[in-house]
Scaffold this active site. Sequence first.
Site, short mmCIF file in Angstrom:
data_model
loop_
_atom_site.label_atom_id
_atom_site.label_comp_id
_atom_site.label_asym_id
_atom_site.label_seq_id
_atom_site.Cartn_x
_atom_site.Cartn_y
_atom_site.Cartn_z
N CYS A 1 1.02 -1.26 0.04
CA CYS A 1 -0.07 0.00 0.16
C CYS A 1 0.95 1.33 -0.13
O CYS A 1 1.21 1.99 1.25
CB CYS A 1 -0.93 0.02 1.02
N ALA A 2 1.52 1.41 -0.97
CA ALA A 2 2.68 2.49 -1.17
C ALA A 2 2.39 3.80 -1.29
O ALA A 2 3.21 4.71 -0.97
CB ALA A 2 3.52 2.12 -2.48
N ASP B 1 -5.16 -3.30 -6.56
CA ASP B 1 -5.93 -3.45 -5.45
C ASP B 1 -5.02 -4.50 -4.63
O ASP B 1 -4.73 -5.38 -4.92
CB ASP B 1 -7.19 -4.00 -5.57
N GLU C 1 -0.25 0.60 -5.36
CA GLU C 1 -1.22 1.23 -4.89
C GLU C 1 -2.52 1.40 -5.61
O GLU C 1 -2.73 1.23 -6.89
CB GLU C 1 -0.33 3.00 -5.05
N ASP D 1 1.84 -1.43 4.72
CA ASP D 1 1.36 -0.08 5.67
C ASP D 1 -0.10 0.19 5.34
O ASP D 1 -0.24 0.91 4.51
CB ASP D 1 2.55 0.98 5.45
N GLY E 1 6.41 7.57 0.30
CA GLY E 1 7.57 8.13 1.28
C GLY E 1 8.14 6.67 1.51
O GLY E 1 9.52 6.78 1.58
N LYS E 2 7.59 5.86 2.19
CA LYS E 2 8.11 4.72 2.62
C LYS E 2 8.82 3.84 1.28
O LYS E 2 10.02 3.30 1.30
CB LYS E 2 7.43 3.74 3.32
N CYS F 1 -0.27 3.32 11.33
CA CYS F 1 0.29 4.71 12.01
C CYS F 1 -0.91 4.88 12.97
O CYS F 1 -1.62 5.82 13.01
CB CYS F 1 0.29 5.81 11.03
#
Length: 455
Positions: free
Chosen positions: A268-269, A319, A293, A336, A273-274, A389
């Site tokens: 899930c890019a 997906d 993504e 993520d 950033g990651k 997060c």
Amino acid sequence: MSQRGRHRSSPARLAAFEALFQVATKDAYANLALNQVLSKHRMDAQQSAVCTELVNGTARLLGTYDRVLETAGGRPLSSLQPAVVTVLRLTTHELLSMRTPTHAAVDAGVELARDAVGQRVTGVVNAIARKVAAHDLDEWVTLLSEAAPDPVDALATATHHPRWITEVYADLLGDEARTALEANNVAPVPTLVVRPGLVERDQVDAPDATPTTFSPFGLHRAGNPSDLREVRRGQVGVQDEGSQLMAWLASLAPTSRDAAGLPWLDLCAGPGGKAALLTGLARQRDTWLLAGERAPHRADLVRKALSAYQDGWAVVAADGTRPAWQPGSFGRVMADVPCTGLGSLRRRPESRWRRTTDDLDELVALQRQLIDAAWRSVAPGGVLAYVTCSPHPAETIDQVRAFLDRTPGAELLDAPALLPDVPGAGHPGDARMVQLWPHRHRTDAMFGALLRKPS
């Protein structure tokens, strides 16, 4: 809203009103709305700083200000039109949290009401603002806390959080909860990240920057990141230190020899950033990264974030719950996953008032699908880094425990052991998982768990 006559309000207040009105009526994100109005309106540095404080400060204490306004006005805010509520929220922030003299703040609120809404609402704004000004913020918090039904509600009021978030912190941290919640109210200094293989941290032309405490890739620097040449070139990005540590953790996890040479996957890019940090780390291991993504426009953001690297990456709009690649293809997978974002309340001040437990239920179901799909993508002997997060147990430790219960052979690695210089990083419910905290680590409240597939 009124468009007639010459505005007497300051450009900063008008721009702040415009941003917060978008938040109130269009569900806009405060940081994006703020950036939009700062780009749209030509203001000097001082006015831009005032606008930023008005937007972020008001958004951060929004729920508290609404309770103050309803108490002072003796009516529910739903009885007022949204534009008037926005004016009153901004005026309340000036009265209670800025150094604007009382008479000047009230007058400014009345002028803003006249400019943004119309003459007819100035009376009600003036009356409510004067009642708000009867107490300072501490006095208002005391009054509201005394009316709280229990200690948790009182703590929520005192620290400017919804009750359901306060309960999570209290359950996880006990007596430490107040300090942790208060840390969410302190805006962080922007954090930069160097992209491995493009520039070293000591090569960045930013003498006013300071190295991050735990990440070997980060720099703290106040001001506009795009002022730096390296940021404009894509050699340096903007990324919280906690996010940097999660990407680094994924790269440090031990895999089998067969999995070591396989490509990496960021499931899930977006916005990238990651993925950019992982790309640099993957290239150092003579492999490459696939970034997935779901949303095409966010996939474009990922491509932009990776564009400074000439090779070592690919981006696909796909997906994550229905992978567009063969199972067992990757030595390292980062998931993520979308979450409530309760870990980034310092940087996204309005999100604490935007999210509800209903959002949590939907996200937990999606996270379960994504962690299972990510696991299928891991090669034998490879590692899955599950990252959110958020400190909420339903999105973090409970999600991992449920996965382990239904996945024979999955091994939970000791993730904090790979970050020995980060004190107090073990999750309070299971010390093999990482939970970072703003008050302990000066990072977002990032969670990370490492799961290894049998060889």
